[in-house]
Design a protein around this motif. Structure first.
Motif, short mmCIF file in Angstrom:
data_model
loop_
_atom_site.label_atom_id
_atom_site.label_comp_id
_atom_site.label_asym_id
_atom_site.label_seq_id
_atom_site.Cartn_x
_atom_site.Cartn_y
_atom_site.Cartn_z
N GLU A 20 17.68 10.27 4.79
CA GLU A 20 19.11 9.64 5.32
C GLU A 20 18.09 8.26 5.34
N ALA A 21 17.13 7.88 5.17
CA ALA A 21 16.78 6.14 5.20
C ALA A 21 16.30 6.17 3.69
N ILE A 22 16.93 7.11 2.37
CA ILE A 22 16.33 6.22 1.34
C ILE A 22 17.57 6.79 0.19
N TRP A 23 18.76 7.56 1.32
CA TRP A 23 19.42 7.53 -0.47
C TRP A 23 20.54 7.17 -1.00
N ARG A 24 21.00 5.68 0.03
CA ARG A 24 21.79 4.87 -0.84
C ARG A 24 21.19 4.33 -1.95
N PRO A 25 21.72 4.11 -2.83
CA PRO A 25 21.58 3.67 -4.26
C PRO A 25 20.54 1.50 -3.77
N GLU A 26 20.99 1.18 -2.58
CA GLU A 26 20.86 0.00 -2.53
C GLU A 26 19.45 0.21 -1.96
N ILE A 27 19.11 1.37 -2.12
CA ILE A 27 17.55 1.13 -0.99
C ILE A 27 16.11 1.38 -2.02
N TRP A 47 26.57 1.47 -10.42
CA TRP A 47 25.64 0.15 -9.79
C TRP A 47 25.23 -0.30 -11.19
N LYS A 48 25.50 -1.40 -11.32
CA LYS A 48 24.88 -2.12 -12.81
C LYS A 48 23.55 -3.07 -12.50
N ALA A 49 22.84 -3.17 -13.46
CA ALA A 49 21.23 -3.57 -13.74
C ALA A 49 20.56 -4.43 -14.93
N ASP A 50 19.82 -5.18 -14.18
CA ASP A 50 19.94 -5.43 -15.64
C ASP A 50 18.40 -5.47 -16.06
N HIS A 63 26.08 11.13 -1.20
CA HIS A 63 24.91 11.96 -0.17
C HIS A 63 25.91 13.50 0.46
N ASN A 64 24.32 14.00 0.21
CA ASN A 64 25.50 15.72 0.65
C ASN A 64 23.84 16.26 1.60
N GLY A 67 19.14 17.19 0.23
CA GLY A 67 18.43 16.41 -0.02
C GLY A 67 18.33 16.04 -1.78
N VAL A 68 19.12 16.28 -2.60
CA VAL A 68 19.62 15.54 -3.54
C VAL A 68 20.05 13.97 -3.89
N MET A 69 19.16 13.69 -4.58
CA MET A 69 18.82 12.34 -4.92
C MET A 69 19.30 11.70 -6.57
N ASP A 70 19.82 12.33 -7.23
CA ASP A 70 19.62 12.87 -9.11
C ASP A 70 19.99 11.88 -9.08
N HIS A 71 19.55 10.89 -10.10
CA HIS A 71 20.72 9.71 -10.63
C HIS A 71 20.84 9.41 -12.61
N TRP A 72 22.19 9.32 -12.80
CA TRP A 72 22.38 9.19 -14.42
C TRP A 72 21.99 7.58 -14.91
N VAL A 73 21.12 7.49 -15.77
CA VAL A 73 21.05 5.61 -16.09
C VAL A 73 21.57 6.03 -17.51
N ASP A 74 22.59 5.03 -17.66
CA ASP A 74 23.18 4.42 -19.36
C ASP A 74 22.86 3.10 -19.80
N ALA A 75 22.22 3.58 -20.48
CA ALA A 75 20.90 2.30 -21.27
C ALA A 75 21.56 2.10 -22.64
#
Length: 131
Positions: A20-27, A47-50, A63-64, A67-75
């Protein structure tokens, strides 16, 4: 099939509280070095990033209850890089696990660099969650 290495770190915090403390992308920018200086910002469903090599787009799992915090990066290479991540119970504490896939054409040096970054990021995550 890609070569995979899973890294984990023990954290002295209940798994649900940790999640709960860390699942949000901005964290993520508070502990993931690749996002800490990347100007992470929301743009609709992504979410965009440099990134180091140019702009990147990241999708995060919703959120689920698992405890799954998968992410997919498009570079911009024509495919997404899947980064599986979990927070799981370990007694009164938890384990944070992140799997790193060796991408096609990735040199041993780049894989070693990325492995070191993941280890450092998990240590930063532990410090954040135990503070």
């Amino acid at each position: 099939m890609l070569e995979a290495t899973t890294f984990s770190i023990s954290i002295n915090r209940d798994w649900r509280d940790a999640y709960e403390a860390i699942w949000r992308p901005e964290i993520f920018a508070r502990w993931a070095s690749g996002l800490a200086r990347a100007n992470l910002r929301r743009d609709g469903d992504v979410w965009k990033a440099d990134g180091v090599d140019g702009p990147i787009a990241i999708r995060f799992s919703d959120h689920n209850d698992f405890g799954v915090m998968d992410h997919w990066v498009d570079a911009g290479a024509g495919f997404d890089i899947h980064v599986p991540m979990r927070v799981i119970a370990n007694g009164a504490g938890c384990e944070a696990l992140l799997t790193l896939y060796r991408q096609p054409g990735m040199s041993d040096e780049i894989m070693a660099r990325d492995s070191g970054l993941v280890r450092a990021d998990l240590k930063a995550l532990k410090a954040l969650l135990e503070s």
